[in-house]
Design a protein around this motif. Structure first.
Motif, PDB file in Angstrom:
ATOM      1  N   LEU A 152       0.839  -1.211   0.000  1.00  0.00           N
ATOM      2  CA  LEU A 152       0.000   0.000   0.000  1.00  0.00           C
ATOM      3  C   LEU A 152       0.873   1.260   0.000  1.00  0.00           C
ATOM      4  CD1 LEU A 152      -2.659  -1.176   2.610  1.00  0.00           C
ATOM      5  CD2 LEU A 152      -3.034  -0.899   0.168  1.00  0.00           C
ATOM      6  N   VAL A 153       1.877   1.257   0.872  1.00  0.00           N
ATOM      7  CA  VAL A 153       2.740   2.450   0.991  1.00  0.00           C
ATOM      8  C   VAL A 153       3.517   2.685  -0.310  1.00  0.00           C
ATOM      9  CG1 VAL A 153       4.753   3.398   2.193  1.00  0.00           C
ATOM     10  CG2 VAL A 153       2.935   2.305   3.498  1.00  0.00           C
ATOM     11  N   LEU A 154       4.052   1.602  -0.870  1.00  0.00           N
ATOM     12  CA  LEU A 154       4.878   1.763  -2.077  1.00  0.00           C
ATOM     13  C   LEU A 154       4.067   2.239  -3.272  1.00  0.00           C
ATOM     14  CD1 LEU A 154       7.163  -1.317  -1.549  1.00  0.00           C
ATOM     15  CD2 LEU A 154       7.964   1.011  -1.850  1.00  0.00           C
ATOM     16  N   VAL A 155       2.846   1.776  -3.388  1.00  0.00           N
ATOM     17  CA  VAL A 155       2.019   2.244  -4.509  1.00  0.00           C
ATOM     18  C   VAL A 155       1.712   3.735  -4.342  1.00  0.00           C
ATOM     19  CG1 VAL A 155      -0.290   2.082  -5.526  1.00  0.00           C
ATOM     20  CG2 VAL A 155       1.079   0.046  -5.247  1.00  0.00           C
ATOM     21  N   VAL A 156       1.486   4.151  -3.111  1.00  0.00           N
ATOM     22  CA  VAL A 156       1.257   5.577  -2.858  1.00  0.00           C
ATOM     23  C   VAL A 156       2.521   6.371  -3.196  1.00  0.00           C
ATOM     24  CG1 VAL A 156       0.897   7.278  -1.032  1.00  0.00           C
ATOM     25  CG2 VAL A 156      -0.570   5.281  -1.159  1.00  0.00           C
ATOM     26  N   VAL A 157       3.658   5.891  -2.720  1.00  0.00           N
ATOM     27  CA  VAL A 157       4.926   6.591  -2.972  1.00  0.00           C
ATOM     28  C   VAL A 157       5.209   6.675  -4.471  1.00  0.00           C
ATOM     29  CG1 VAL A 157       7.438   6.410  -2.643  1.00  0.00           C
ATOM     30  CG2 VAL A 157       5.907   6.062  -0.714  1.00  0.00           C
ATOM     31  N   GLY A 158       4.816   5.636  -5.201  1.00  0.00           N
ATOM     32  CA  GLY A 158       5.034   5.616  -6.654  1.00  0.00           C
ATOM     33  C   GLY A 158       4.269   6.694  -7.405  1.00  0.00           C
ATOM     34  N   HIS A 159       3.238   7.252  -6.793  1.00  0.00           N
ATOM     35  CA  HIS A 159       2.448   8.305  -7.444  1.00  0.00           C
ATOM     36  C   HIS A 159       3.055   9.680  -7.175  1.00  0.00           C
ATOM     37  CE1 HIS A 159      -0.553   5.149  -8.007  1.00  0.00           C
ATOM     38  NE2 HIS A 159      -1.047   5.923  -8.940  1.00  0.00           N
ATOM     39  N   THR A 160       4.246   9.879  -7.686  1.00  0.00           N
ATOM     40  CA  THR A 160       4.956  11.140  -7.457  1.00  0.00           C
ATOM     41  C   THR A 160       4.101  12.321  -7.921  1.00  0.00           C
ATOM     42  OG1 THR A 160       6.933   9.903  -7.996  1.00  0.00           O
ATOM     43  CG2 THR A 160       7.175  12.290  -7.814  1.00  0.00           C
ATOM     44  N   GLY A 161       4.000  13.330  -7.076  1.00  0.00           N
ATOM     45  CA  GLY A 161       3.210  14.511  -7.425  1.00  0.00           C
ATOM     46  C   GLY A 161       1.737  14.358  -7.109  1.00  0.00           C
ATOM     47  N   ARG A 162       1.301  13.150  -6.780  1.00  0.00           N
ATOM     48  CA  ARG A 162      -0.117  12.894  -6.476  1.00  0.00           C
ATOM     49  C   ARG A 162      -0.238  12.009  -5.246  1.00  0.00           C
ATOM     50  NH1 ARG A 162      -4.373  15.581  -8.959  1.00  0.00           N
ATOM     51  NH2 ARG A 162      -3.161  16.939 -10.268  1.00  0.00           N
ATOM     52  N   ARG A 163       0.723  12.117  -4.340  1.00  0.00           N
ATOM     53  CA  ARG A 163       0.757  11.188  -3.214  1.00  0.00           C
ATOM     54  C   ARG A 163      -0.411  11.395  -2.250  1.00  0.00           C
ATOM     55  NH1 ARG A 163       7.158  11.655  -2.681  1.00  0.00           N
ATOM     56  NH2 ARG A 163       7.700  10.070  -4.202  1.00  0.00           N
ATOM     57  N   VAL A 164      -0.793  12.637  -2.023  1.00  0.00           N
ATOM     58  CA  VAL A 164      -1.912  12.873  -1.092  1.00  0.00           C
ATOM     59  C   VAL A 164      -3.186  12.271  -1.678  1.00  0.00           C
ATOM     60  CG1 VAL A 164      -3.277  14.646   0.079  1.00  0.00           C
ATOM     61  CG2 VAL A 164      -0.839  14.956  -0.187  1.00  0.00           C
ATOM     62  N   GLU A 165      -3.403  12.500  -2.977  1.00  0.00           N
ATOM     63  CA  GLU A 165      -4.594  11.956  -3.632  1.00  0.00           C
ATOM     64  C   GLU A 165      -4.546  10.427  -3.651  1.00  0.00           C
ATOM     65  OE1 GLU A 165      -2.746  14.394  -4.701  1.00  0.00           O
ATOM     66  OE2 GLU A 165      -3.957  16.065  -5.414  1.00  0.00           O
ATOM     67  N   ALA A 166      -3.341   9.875  -3.894  1.00  0.00           N
ATOM     68  CA  ALA A 166      -3.198   8.414  -3.921  1.00  0.00           C
ATOM     69  C   ALA A 166      -3.467   7.827  -2.535  1.00  0.00           C
ATOM     70  CB  ALA A 166      -1.802   8.027  -4.403  1.00  0.00           C
ATOM     71  N   THR A 167      -3.027   8.535  -1.477  1.00  0.00           N
ATOM     72  CA  THR A 167      -3.286   8.068  -0.114  1.00  0.00           C
ATOM     73  C   THR A 167      -4.794   8.071   0.163  1.00  0.00           C
ATOM     74  OG1 THR A 167      -1.196   9.073   0.545  1.00  0.00           O
ATOM     75  CG2 THR A 167      -2.648   8.386   2.317  1.00  0.00           C
TER      76      THR A 167
END
Lengths: 500, 182
Positions: A152-167
């Protein structure tokens, strides 16, 4: 050796071979149609595979998954429109080839680099998955809980520039996974008295609504721009031999893609972008990158085709998805009652080995199909967006209604279609929602088991050595990402790792 | 999706969306006591409210952060009248997919009364027409699509669909054929 021979036996099964050929061809075609793609096709086809043997159904869907990576290069070269975000660099690099009347050369460079990347990654899958699964046999609930959290954390981290939205998307998915009757006390959670929600949010309508129907709505409401196809100039077979002039770039990109594929959350797009920057710096011809350099196409295609098979390594061995579409493939496995992880290699070795061989042969089927059908596929890439929307929405009925024959499922799919449409319009990522839904029950179940064994003592996660290492790595990753986010505050959001 | 949305959503429209998300997630979190139960037996880690409250807590927090960033940006660069007007249009455009979803709902309902093949044919032709595809070639393409779907899903994969009542009016052999293929 016996394990691999067991897999070869599976290829004697005609439905498996037909599924492999049909899936691979379909994958190439949908990969070439901007707006269609693997996620949409897999979500629509998923319910039709329920009646098939797991290996047959999985082969069909994996064919779409792998074939689409090849197909996305066709519109990138022919109409300078990437079929998916991972073909952006190919489009950039191929344009000068097309302008010079060498479209065929660019195509064959892309195909052969994709082939080498794909085959190398499948060989890595065959060699590395079993040892990793053997290591995972020593894992307990605490380690598996940390692995689920890591995914879960890595997929969020992978969304560079959209991490808050991905979280937010991931948390929403985790919440959706809790709806229905929970297992510990058999009490209802967020059902609000609706009997249709007792079993939870059904996965298939959610996937179809979020990925297929929302895409159909986007296409139906899009402004269509007619693009004339380019003429296929140059010699087709020229680029096939040419790639081997750049062995370091070719195999280096494949290996880099494999490493990125194994690392959960990185994905094709990020792997490709990073590798492109490095290759440009290291190559003697680096100054020509972006101006029609053969190596540019090789880097782009070899990397993005080596990621999908490599992403199956952590998924098969540990049960955690390696990149965006693998999260969907994990859902496909679970729907077919195939639970990835170390036990899969003990209980169903023939299934895993069969999957290896079909994935390997798929690359040969795809390259053969591309050699004879590129011209026809290129015409499919020019399909009218609105007609594509009509087709996707019509096909969605098969998945939403015909899988359970429940109108409530159609309603659920429609709600998620609307949500997906709005989120797509605002570039919010969709895959973390699916990942949350799929990983939520695994995370909750393993956490309960681990904490139950330790009588609620949270230190269980740091007193077991492997789990402690995972916790440390996760904390470090979160801290570094948080620092990066704080620095970016006030700045404009950068690129994101995918469209979903 | 408009060209504007592809390049970057309207700031006010984006903020309206975040406000909706924030209110929904906060309401769901507020309902945690009534929508889940606490059990006297079992440790804290087994409580049914634990996972939803964690998930919703993160969701509320991230929505609050997004909202805070958007409000800060709007206060720093106040929107022009044009941007406000564009936001109103953009928010109204959320209704556009609802129209197509309504057609989809009607299609699902119609297939039970017309059969899969007829229902699909009507839906494809109507939706193509509504989407502005009104030339003869799109009519033919629609027919081709329906034929493809019937051949693949009904004949090839044998996906079962409920038979409409009017199939009973046909002789048994024809009825069986209709139920199996159409």
């Amino acid at each position: 050796m016996e394990f691999f021979l067991l897999g070869l036996q599976q290829l004697g099964d005609l439905p498996v071979v037909l599924a492999m050929v049909f899936g691979a061809i379909l994958g190439v075609i949908v990969g070439a149609i901007p707006g269609a793609g693997a996620a949409v096709t897999i979500s629509i086809l998923l319910p039709t595979t329920f009646g098939m043997e797991p290996l047959t159904g999985m082969t069909l869907l994996l064919g779409v998954y792998c074939g689409s990576a090849y197909g996305s290069a066709i519109p990138a070269i022919m109409i300078n429109t990437p079929g998916s975000p991972v073909a952006v660099l190919t489009a950039l690099e191929a344009k000068p080839f097309v302008d010079r009347g060498e479209a065929r050369r660019a195509m064959s460079l892309a195909y052969s680099a994709s082939f080498v990347g794909g085959v190398t990654a499948v060989l890595a899958l065959m060699l590395l998955t079993l040892p990793l699964a053997n290591v995972a046999k020593n894992f307990g609930s605490a380690e598996f809980a940390m692995l689920a959290l890591a995914a879960l954390v890595l997929v969020v981290v992978g969304h560079t520039g959209r991490r808050v939205e991905a979280t937010a998307a991931m948390a929403f998915g985790l919440f959706l996974a809790t709806i229905g009757i929970e297992t510990a006390f058999s009490t209802q959670r967020y059902t609000f008295g609706q009997t249709s929600l007792l079993g939870g949010i059904p996965l298939v309508p959610l996937v179809i609504g979020l990925f297929a129907m929302s895409e159909a709505l986007v296409q139906l409401t899009a402004k269509t721009v007619e693009r004339p196809p380019v003429q296929l100039g140059g010699t087709f077979f020229q680029g096939f031999g040419e790639v081997f002039r750049y062995k370091v770039t070719l195999f280096g990109s494949s290996i880099f893609g494999i490493i990125c594929g194994i690392m959960p959350g990185v994905g094709e797009f990020l792997a490709q972008q990073v590798n492109y920057v490095w290759a440009r710096k290291l190559s003697p011809d680096g100054a020509n990158f972006g101006k029609g350099a053969p190596e540019g196409i090789i880097v782009s295609e070899a990397t993005n085709n080596s990621v999908p098979p490599a992403a199956l390594i952590p998924m098969l061995a540990l049960g955690i998805p390696g990149e965006e579409l693998t999260a969907m493939m994990l859902a496909v496995f679970l729907v077919h009652n195939v639970v990835p992880g170390p036990d899969l290699f003990i209980n169903r070795p023939e299934f895993v080995a069969g999957l290896y061989w079909t994935l390997l042969l798929m690359n040969f089927v795809i390259i053969g199909f591309l050699l004879v059908a590129t011209g026809a596929i290129a015409r499919a890439a020019l399909m009218n967006k609105r007609f594509l929307g009509v087709a996707i929405l019509t096909l969605s009925l098969i998945g939403t209604y015909a899988s359970n024959y429940r109108f409530s499922d159609v309603g659920i799919a429609m709600v998620f279609a609307l949500l997906g449409y709005v989120l797509r319009s605002h570039r919010w990522p969709l895959t973390p929602i699916l990942l949350g839904v799929v990983m939520g029950p695994i995370l909750e179940g393993r956490m309960r088991q681990a904490l139950g064994g330790a009588n609620g003592d949270l230190t269980i996660f740091v007193t077991r050595p492997i789990s402690a290492v995972m916790v440390l790595a996760l904390v470090a990753l979160i801290v570094f990402s948080f620092r990066g986010w704080l620095k970016s505050l006030g700045g404009k959001p950068g690129w994101q790792s995918n469209d979903y | 999706m408009s060209e504007k949305k592809e390049t970057g959503a309207n700031r006010l429209e984006a903020m309206a969306l975040t406000v909706i998300f924030f209110l929904c997630s906060a309401t769901l979190l507020g309902l945690i006591g009534t929508a889940t139960r606490t059990n006297a037996r079992g440790g804290w880690w087994t409580q049914p409210w634990l996972m939803p409250s964690l998930a919703l807590g993160v969701l509320v927090l991230t929505n609050a952060i997004t909202l805070w960033r958007e409000v800060a940006d709007i206060r720093k660069h106040p929107p022009s009248q044009d941007e406000k007007q564009a936001a109103r249009s953009a928010i109204l455009s959320w209704l556009l997919p609802l129209e197509f979803l309504t057609y989809f709902g009607a299609y699902v309902w119609a297939t039970q009364h017309t059969g899969y093949a007829v229902g699909t044919l009507l839906f494809v032709l109507f939706l193509s027409w509504r989407a502005g595809l009104r030339e003869k070639r799109w009519f033919l393409a629609g027919l081709g699509l329906v034929l493809f779907m019937v051949l693949v899903f009904r004949v090839g994969l044998g996906v079962w669909m409920p038979a409409p009542d009017y199939y009973d009016l046909f002789p048994k052999e024809i009825r069986t054929m209709l139920m199996r293929w159409f």
